[in-house]
Motif scaffolding. Structure first.
Motif, PDB file in Angstrom:
ATOM      1  N   ASP A  30       0.862  -1.190   0.000  1.00  0.00           N
ATOM      2  CA  ASP A  30       0.000   0.000   0.000  1.00  0.00           C
ATOM      3  C   ASP A  30       0.892   1.231   0.000  1.00  0.00           C
ATOM      4  N   GLN A  31       1.076   1.816  -1.175  1.00  0.00           N
ATOM      5  CA  GLN A  31       2.007   2.925  -1.339  1.00  0.00           C
ATOM      6  C   GLN A  31       1.514   4.217  -0.693  1.00  0.00           C
ATOM      7  N   SER A  32       0.247   4.246  -0.252  1.00  0.00           N
ATOM      8  CA  SER A  32      -0.295   5.467   0.332  1.00  0.00           C
ATOM      9  C   SER A  32       0.335   5.796   1.679  1.00  0.00           C
ATOM     10  N   ILE A  82      10.946  -0.452  10.410  1.00  0.00           N
ATOM     11  CA  ILE A  82      11.475   0.306  11.538  1.00  0.00           C
ATOM     12  C   ILE A  82      11.639   1.773  11.154  1.00  0.00           C
ATOM     13  N   ILE A  83      11.647   2.050   9.855  1.00  0.00           N
ATOM     14  CA  ILE A  83      11.695   3.431   9.351  1.00  0.00           C
ATOM     15  C   ILE A  83      10.409   3.691   8.580  1.00  0.00           C
ATOM     16  N   PHE A  84       9.584   4.617   9.074  1.00  0.00           N
ATOM     17  CA  PHE A  84       8.367   4.981   8.355  1.00  0.00           C
ATOM     18  C   PHE A  84       8.493   6.354   7.700  1.00  0.00           C
ATOM     19  N   THR A 115       3.064  -4.596   3.972  1.00  0.00           N
ATOM     20  CA  THR A 115       1.774  -4.840   3.312  1.00  0.00           C
ATOM     21  C   THR A 115       1.890  -5.600   1.995  1.00  0.00           C
ATOM     22  N   ALA A 116       3.093  -5.735   1.458  1.00  0.00           N
ATOM     23  CA  ALA A 116       3.264  -6.605   0.287  1.00  0.00           C
ATOM     24  C   ALA A 116       2.949  -8.054   0.660  1.00  0.00           C
ATOM     25  N   VAL A 117       3.288  -8.441   1.908  1.00  0.00           N
ATOM     26  CA  VAL A 117       2.962  -9.781   2.397  1.00  0.00           C
ATOM     27  C   VAL A 117       1.461  -9.912   2.636  1.00  0.00           C
ATOM     28  N   ASP A 118       0.848  -8.830   3.117  1.00  0.00           N
ATOM     29  CA  ASP A 118      -0.604  -8.854   3.342  1.00  0.00           C
ATOM     30  C   ASP A 118      -1.360  -9.143   2.055  1.00  0.00           C
ATOM     31  N   ALA A 119      -0.927  -8.509   0.976  1.00  0.00           N
ATOM     32  CA  ALA A 119      -1.696  -8.542  -0.274  1.00  0.00           C
ATOM     33  C   ALA A 119      -1.401  -9.754  -1.143  1.00  0.00           C
TER      34      ALA A 119
END
Length: 402
Positions: A30-32, A82-84, A115-119
């Motif tokens: 999710d790039q947002s 760890i870095i957002f 989120t790449a794992v989520d999707a």
């Protein structure tokens, strides 16, 4: 001739990053808001190189950083970034920045797929869906809410002592306003408990995943990523036949590491034993953004806020939450460890040949690319901040939900 430089990551780090991108392309994330990918690229020192090993964790805490340093891992794959946001400085006074600096000093890189794992198909959302559609040995155990115990002996010792003195006991001028009685209670609590996600424990579960007849659909699809058709966030599970909520409670408990308990919300006026579930909305972590507006009998996620859960039960829905990261951590030992090991072995073989053929190497570089070992392990220090503390001596073990 190649010599040690500070502008290159280790060849094994390259293999890990390539493997993770094959399994969970960053384009799925999710790039947002998310920040996925190689977040820390540590310089490679072939003279003081790390082991060809990867440490899997949900959160990169100080304890996990210590673990990686002690193990001499090459890469930490931390599900949560760890870095957002961007840093204006990097100092040791900040706990997270301290971990980053210490890992860089040791030559340990950090990759985050989040989120790449989520999707991804077969990723985190499908793993949770596999749990609720799993099956325990027949007949599945019935689960009941605890009933108040009538005429049970007192299990809490209370000693109420008043510390106030009468006016007759002291001079008039020293008389003080009576104080509230002080209550002394003796209770026995368990130590905080957490779900177990060690592979040896995960292998003991008798849950047969995804074995109950059902269909599932993606809630928020992600398109345009070649080879990952069917990707997206959240899953909507529809059983061919309605399932007792008590059975789903048992399946979830077995599937996520047998926690001592987890929150369950049901509409007022209903009993857990009487509820049948036909549809389940599934999302890992903080599920509201994915599950809002989903018409399902049960919402199964890591966490919802008070008001989000209340709104769901007022609509007649049930909610099961696990604490945020407990909906994610079991995936590491159950799925990711094996998948990454398989792909990484192929990628490491490819990169070893590529580096060896590209240029003449120093003896230290030759040793690095000759090392065929590949090891992927799950952190033993990683856990959710919240554990469950149980009051072991109490007049009543539970209250029926109604």
């Amino acid at each position: 001739m190649s010599t040690y430089t500070t502008d290159k990551a280790s060849p094994f780090t390259r293999a890990v990053v390539s493997s993770m991108r094959k399994l969970y392309p960053e384009a799925l994330a999710d790039q947002s808001f998310d920040n996925t990918g190689l977040l820390l690229e540590a310089p490679f020192d072939p003279i003081r190189r790390q082991m060809n090993s990867v440490l899997l964790t949900i959160d990169l805490t100080k304890a996990v950083a210590d673990e990686a340093i002690e193990r001499k891992d090459c890469v930490v794959v931390a599900y949560h970034p760890i870095i957002f946001r961007g840093f204006k400085s990097l100092t040791l006074s900040d706990c997270q920045q301290q971990s980053i600096l210490r890992l860089a000093l040791e030559g340990i890189s950090v990759y985050s797929p989040h989120t790449a794992v989520d999707a991804a198909p077969g990723g985190l959302a499908d793993w949770l869906a596999d749990i609720v559609t799993g099956h325990l040995p027949s007949p599945e155990p019935a689960t009941y809410t605890a009933q108040p115990q009538k005429n049970s002996p007192e299990t809490i010792e209370e000693d109420v002592k008043s510390e106030t003195n009468t006016a007759a006991d002291q001079p008039v001028e020293a008389t003080k306003k009576p104080q509230r009685p002080r209550m002394s209670m003796q209770r026995t609590y368990s130590k905080p408990t957490y779900p177990s996600h060690r592979p040896v424990d995960a292998g003991k579960t008798d849950l047969n995943p995804s074995s109950v007849d059902h269909t599932r659909a993606v809630i928020n699809p992600v398109t345009g990523v070649e080879g990952f058709e069917g990707a997206g966030f959240g899953r909507l599970v529809t059983f061919d036949e309605s399932q007792p909520l008590t059975h789903l409670v048992e399946r979830i408990a077995h599937g996520v590491g047998s926690p001592k308990g987890f929150p369950l919300a049901i509409p007022q006026g209903k009993q857990v034993e009487d509820i049948q579930i036909r549809t389940v909305g599934v999302s890992a972590g903080s599920g509201h953004s994915v599950l809002k507006g989903v018409e399902a009998d049960l919402l199964f996620t890591g966490e919802l806020s008070h008001h989000e859960a209340l709104a769901a039960t007022e609509k007649g829905q049930c909610v099961i939450t696990l604490f945020h990261s407990n909906s994610e951590r079991g995936f590491l030992s159950s799925v990711l460890k094996e998948k990454l090991t398989e792909v990484l072995k192929e990628e490491w073989e490819r990169i070893r040949k590529e580096v060896a053929e590209a240029e003449e190497l120093t003896p230290e570089w030759e040793d690095a690319v000759k090392d065929e070992d590949v090891l992927v392990e799950c952190s033993e220090q990683d856990r959710d901040p919240f554990g469950v503390v149980i009051l072991q001596s109490s007049k009543q073990e539970g209250k029926p939900l109604s």
